[in-house]
Design a protein around this motif. Structure first.
Motif, mmCIF file in Angstrom:
data_model
loop_
_atom_site.group_PDB
_atom_site.id
_atom_site.type_symbol
_atom_site.label_atom_id
_atom_site.label_comp_id
_atom_site.label_asym_id
_atom_site.label_seq_id
_atom_site.Cartn_x
_atom_site.Cartn_y
_atom_site.Cartn_z
ATOM 1 N N LEU A 49 0.832 -1.204 0.000
ATOM 2 C CA LEU A 49 0.000 0.000 0.000
ATOM 3 C C LEU A 49 0.870 1.260 0.000
ATOM 4 O O LEU A 49 1.835 1.367 0.760
ATOM 5 C CB LEU A 49 -0.930 0.004 1.212
ATOM 6 N N VAL A 50 0.522 2.196 -0.864
ATOM 7 C CA VAL A 50 1.238 3.461 -0.967
ATOM 8 C C VAL A 50 0.476 4.503 -0.152
ATOM 9 O O VAL A 50 -0.747 4.594 -0.250
ATOM 10 C CB VAL A 50 1.338 3.917 -2.436
ATOM 11 N N PRO A 51 1.159 5.289 0.689
ATOM 12 C CA PRO A 51 0.461 6.300 1.484
ATOM 13 C C PRO A 51 -0.329 7.262 0.601
ATOM 14 O O PRO A 51 0.029 7.515 -0.553
ATOM 15 C CB PRO A 51 1.600 7.027 2.206
ATOM 16 N N SER A 52 -1.393 7.806 1.145
ATOM 17 C CA SER A 52 -2.221 8.745 0.380
ATOM 18 C C SER A 52 -1.512 10.075 0.164
ATOM 19 O O SER A 52 -1.863 10.830 -0.740
ATOM 20 C CB SER A 52 -3.555 8.979 1.099
ATOM 21 N N ARG A 53 -0.501 10.354 0.981
ATOM 22 C CA ARG A 53 0.310 11.557 0.818
ATOM 23 C C ARG A 53 1.732 11.208 1.241
ATOM 24 O O ARG A 53 1.948 10.655 2.317
ATOM 25 C CB ARG A 53 -0.225 12.704 1.688
ATOM 26 N N TYR A 54 2.713 11.494 0.369
ATOM 27 C CA TYR A 54 4.070 11.109 0.729
ATOM 28 C C TYR A 54 5.091 11.987 0.023
ATOM 29 O O TYR A 54 4.819 12.604 -1.009
ATOM 30 C CB TYR A 54 4.325 9.632 0.411
ATOM 31 N N ASP A 55 6.280 12.001 0.620
ATOM 32 C CA ASP A 55 7.447 12.683 0.061
ATOM 33 C C ASP A 55 8.165 11.690 -0.840
ATOM 34 O O ASP A 55 8.681 10.671 -0.367
ATOM 35 C CB ASP A 55 8.354 13.137 1.214
ATOM 36 N N GLY B 50 28.003 11.279 2.741
ATOM 37 C CA GLY B 50 27.987 12.740 2.882
ATOM 38 C C GLY B 50 26.756 13.190 3.637
ATOM 39 O O GLY B 50 26.282 12.531 4.557
ATOM 40 N N GLY B 51 26.213 14.321 3.219
ATOM 41 C CA GLY B 51 24.935 14.766 3.769
ATOM 42 C C GLY B 51 23.851 13.846 3.245
ATOM 43 O O GLY B 51 24.061 13.039 2.354
ATOM 44 N N HIS B 52 22.674 13.956 3.762
ATOM 45 C CA HIS B 52 21.590 13.091 3.330
ATOM 46 C C HIS B 52 20.346 13.920 3.121
ATOM 47 O O HIS B 52 20.009 14.755 3.944
ATOM 48 C CB HIS B 52 21.330 11.998 4.367
ATOM 49 N N HIS B 53 19.673 13.673 2.011
ATOM 50 C CA HIS B 53 18.508 14.490 1.675
ATOM 51 C C HIS B 53 17.370 14.315 2.668
ATOM 52 O O HIS B 53 16.469 15.137 2.721
ATOM 53 C CB HIS B 53 18.019 14.165 0.263
ATOM 54 N N HIS B 54 17.404 13.236 3.468
ATOM 55 C CA HIS B 54 16.349 13.058 4.464
ATOM 56 C C HIS B 54 16.557 13.985 5.669
ATOM 57 O O HIS B 54 15.631 14.226 6.427
ATOM 58 C CB HIS B 54 16.325 11.604 4.956
ATOM 59 N N ALA B 55 17.779 14.450 5.836
ATOM 60 C CA ALA B 55 18.071 15.273 7.002
ATOM 61 C C ALA B 55 17.474 16.660 6.846
ATOM 62 O O ALA B 55 17.142 17.109 5.749
ATOM 63 C CB ALA B 55 19.586 15.377 7.199
ATOM 64 N N SER B 56 17.312 17.356 7.949
ATOM 65 C CA SER B 56 16.814 18.723 7.900
ATOM 66 C C SER B 56 17.882 19.616 7.290
ATOM 67 O O SER B 56 19.061 19.290 7.243
ATOM 68 C CB SER B 56 16.457 19.198 9.309
ATOM 69 N N GLY B 57 17.452 20.767 6.804
ATOM 70 C CA GLY B 57 18.391 21.693 6.187
ATOM 71 C C GLY B 57 18.600 21.333 4.731
ATOM 72 O O GLY B 57 17.763 20.704 4.085
ATOM 73 N N GLY B 58 19.729 21.716 4.200
ATOM 74 C CA GLY B 58 19.991 21.471 2.795
ATOM 75 C C GLY B 58 19.301 22.502 1.924
ATOM 76 O O GLY B 58 18.746 23.498 2.396
ATOM 77 N N THR B 59 19.323 22.252 0.628
ATOM 78 C CA THR B 59 18.731 23.159 -0.350
ATOM 79 C C THR B 59 17.387 22.623 -0.797
ATOM 80 O O THR B 59 17.260 21.454 -1.156
ATOM 81 C CB THR B 59 19.655 23.304 -1.571
ATOM 82 N N VAL C 297 7.554 18.437 -12.564
ATOM 83 C CA VAL C 297 7.084 17.132 -12.088
ATOM 84 C C VAL C 297 6.217 17.347 -10.851
ATOM 85 O O VAL C 297 6.715 17.730 -9.788
ATOM 86 C CB VAL C 297 8.256 16.201 -11.765
ATOM 87 N N ALA C 298 4.936 17.095 -11.001
ATOM 88 C CA ALA C 298 4.015 17.320 -9.888
ATOM 89 C C ALA C 298 4.393 16.458 -8.694
ATOM 90 O O ALA C 298 4.636 15.267 -8.824
ATOM 91 C CB ALA C 298 2.586 17.006 -10.329
ATOM 92 N N GLY C 299 4.462 17.093 -7.530
ATOM 93 C CA GLY C 299 4.763 16.377 -6.306
ATOM 94 C C GLY C 299 6.235 16.219 -6.014
ATOM 95 O O GLY C 299 6.603 15.729 -4.947
ATOM 96 N N VAL C 300 7.090 16.635 -6.959
ATOM 97 C CA VAL C 300 8.536 16.557 -6.752
ATOM 98 C C VAL C 300 9.164 17.939 -6.893
ATOM 99 O O VAL C 300 9.929 18.379 -6.040
ATOM 100 C CB VAL C 300 9.205 15.572 -7.727
ATOM 101 N N THR C 301 8.832 18.657 -7.982
ATOM 102 C CA THR C 301 9.430 19.973 -8.215
ATOM 103 C C THR C 301 8.422 21.110 -8.162
ATOM 104 O O THR C 301 8.806 22.276 -8.195
ATOM 105 C CB THR C 301 10.141 20.016 -9.584
ATOM 106 N N TYR D 69 7.424 19.509 -1.682
ATOM 107 C CA TYR D 69 6.200 19.064 -2.349
ATOM 108 C C TYR D 69 5.896 17.609 -2.007
ATOM 109 O O TYR D 69 6.789 16.833 -1.675
ATOM 110 C CB TYR D 69 6.328 19.250 -3.860
ATOM 111 N N ARG D 70 4.631 17.265 -2.104
ATOM 112 C CA ARG D 70 4.195 15.917 -1.761
ATOM 113 C C ARG D 70 3.295 15.361 -2.858
ATOM 114 O O ARG D 70 2.531 16.101 -3.494
ATOM 115 C CB ARG D 70 3.429 15.914 -0.420
#
Length: 467
Positions: free
Chosen positions: A29-35, A50-59, A135-139, A456-457
């Motif tokens: 099952l895929v969540p109804s709203r997700y990153d 290195g850094g990780h996109h899951h972490a807070s901060g970043g660009t 890209v809807a939900g990504v960009t 975006y989600r």
């Protein structure tokens, strides 16, 4: 055996069978709203985490925009409408051809008149900044009815490109929400420049929306550049009535192209090839669709096919693939299972089904080598956003011709390609099959830079549905 014991044994047997099935169903099952950036698992390709996109901060992706100042050299407004089973842009499908010159700033305003699912525009083959990628939900969020969105980007490479929706893309592109983008300024000279956008509407193959034979106005002796764009979801065989050259593939020039006779060229779904030939002539794309000078007879599709692996003359790549510090595998398969609770035969990536698929992690400046292999039983036109890659080998045979730069690559069943590129465009980028039904059925992964996040989600109140 007593009846109660029989019932107990039957119940245990039923649980033994249905229990695992229920677990697999629930896990699918895929969540109804997700990153999208949080889905699956991170694959660092042997390089540093290195850094990780899951972490807070970043660009944030939202900050990776095109120029916010400066007067555009090209300004266009495109209004999307749903008209019955068709989608149109400014009342037509394909949408208007956008013409620009290399180095110009392009500004496109997308207005949604009445498309209920929302719309976006993706600039296919143009390596735009991530926030302009559509890209809807990504960009970005999908543009809802009555709303608009402005895209601004510099076209840094001359070539043949196209634009299309990346919201409910399988249905919207198939229904006509697309158009051509031509950027002039390369070294190819011609007297006549023709866009030939191939699309199938309701089972009829067309050129620029017209089925059957289209006319070419080129006078005898004039050089014709035919920009063939495959907007459908499967491979396209294209051939000319006389000798021709392939002078560009996916917006990148071919070095040292030679004359071709008696061979067709295959155009990947989403891909483009530019043909150069002398009039009078005819270009056929199959299913009765062709563009021809008056009086030029039809010719059957050649049995031979041009091999881009050895076509043209070798030239420097501008980087050394042997110094790759990220090495990824993208293995495409298929198996029985569940996708979002639905049973069927579903695509797999490295043995995993969506959403448990790899997130290919890179950092700016990395040299990336990727092996794309296919054992799924069908051909897949693989397409990475934001980057052009170069083919190094196919099935262990090294490329010897002009550097085969691509953004869309057919990987046939049983084939394996090694490709390479430089990670020089920060963002979170879709890396998927451009048979858009395959993408909506789970053949989709992403390339993510380690320090980039997205606000975006997919799903939720935004109703973003990129595929």
């Amino acid at each position: 055996m007593r009846r109660s014991l029989k019932v107990a044994i039957a119940s245990v047997a039923t649980l033994a069978v249905l229990g695992p099935i229920g677990w697999f169903w629930r896990a699918s099952l895929v969540p109804s709203r997700y990153d999208m950036a949080e889905m699956g698992y991170a694959d660092f390709g042997g390089g540093p985490a290195g850094g990780h996109h899951h972490a807070s901060g970043g660009t944030s992706v939202a900050a990776l925009t095109g120029p916010s100042t400066g007067t555009p050299g090209v300004t266009v407004t495109l209004t999307a409408r749903r008209e019955g089973s068709r989608y149109t842009l400014n009342g037509q499908t394909p949408g208007p051809v956008i013409h620009a010159v290399r180095g110009q700033l392009v500004q496109v305003t997308l207005a949604n008149a009445n498309v209920p699912d929302g719309v976006t525009l993706r600039w296919h083959g143009v390596d735009v900044p991530d926030a302009e990628d559509g890209v809807a939900g990504v960009t970005q969020d999908a543009v809802k009815p009555g709303r608009s969105f402005v895209y601004r980007f510099v076209v840094s490479s001359a070539g043949t490109y196209w634009y299309h929706s990346h919201q409910v893309s399988d249905a919207q592109v198939r229904g006509g929400l697309f158009g051509a983008l031509v950027v002039s300024g390369d070294a190819v000279t011609s007297d006549v420049d023709q866009v030939l956008a191939v699309h199938t509407y309701d089972g009829r193959r067309t050129l620029n929306g017209v089925s059957g034979l289209s006319s070419s106005d080129a006078a005898p002796g004039q050089m014709v550049r035919a920009r063939v764009i495959n907007t459908d979801s499967g491979p396209l065989r294209v051939w000319a009535s006389s000798s021709y050259r392939v002078v560009a593939v996916d917006g990148r020039p071919v070095v040292g192209p030679s004359d071709i006779s008696g061979k067709a060229v295959v155009v990947t779904a989403g891909g483009r090839v530019d043909l150069l030939f002398a009039a009078p002539g005819r270009v056929d794309v199959g299913a009765g669709a062709a563009c021809s000078s008056p009086g030029v007879p039809a010719a059957p599709s050649p049995s031979a096919t041009l091999d881009l692996l050895s076509y043209g003359t070798s030239a420097p790549l501008g980087f050394d693939p042997e110094r790759a510090n990220r090495n990824f595998s993208y293995r495409i398969g298929r198996r029985i299972g569940f996708l979002d609770g639905k049973p069927g035969m579903w695509w797999t990536i490295n043995g995993h089904q969506f959403p448990d698929v790899p997130m290919f992690m890179v950092s700016t400046g990395d040299i990336v080598k990727m092996t794309i292999s296919n054992s799924s039983g069908e051909v897949h036109p693989m397409h990475l956003h934001g980057h052009h890659a170069v083919v190094l080998s196919r099935n262990g045979v090294a490329a010897t011709g002009s550097p085969w730069w691509f953004d869309s690559l057919d990987v046939a069943d049983g084939d394996s390609y090694v490709v390479a590129f430089v990670a020089d465009n920060p963002g979170i980028w879709v890396d998927h099959c451009h048979n858009l039904k395959h993408a909506s059925d789970g053949l989709i992964a992403h390339l993510a830079y380690t320090d980039v996040t997205t606000p975006y989600r997919v799903g939720g109140s935004s109703h973003n549905r990129p595929e």
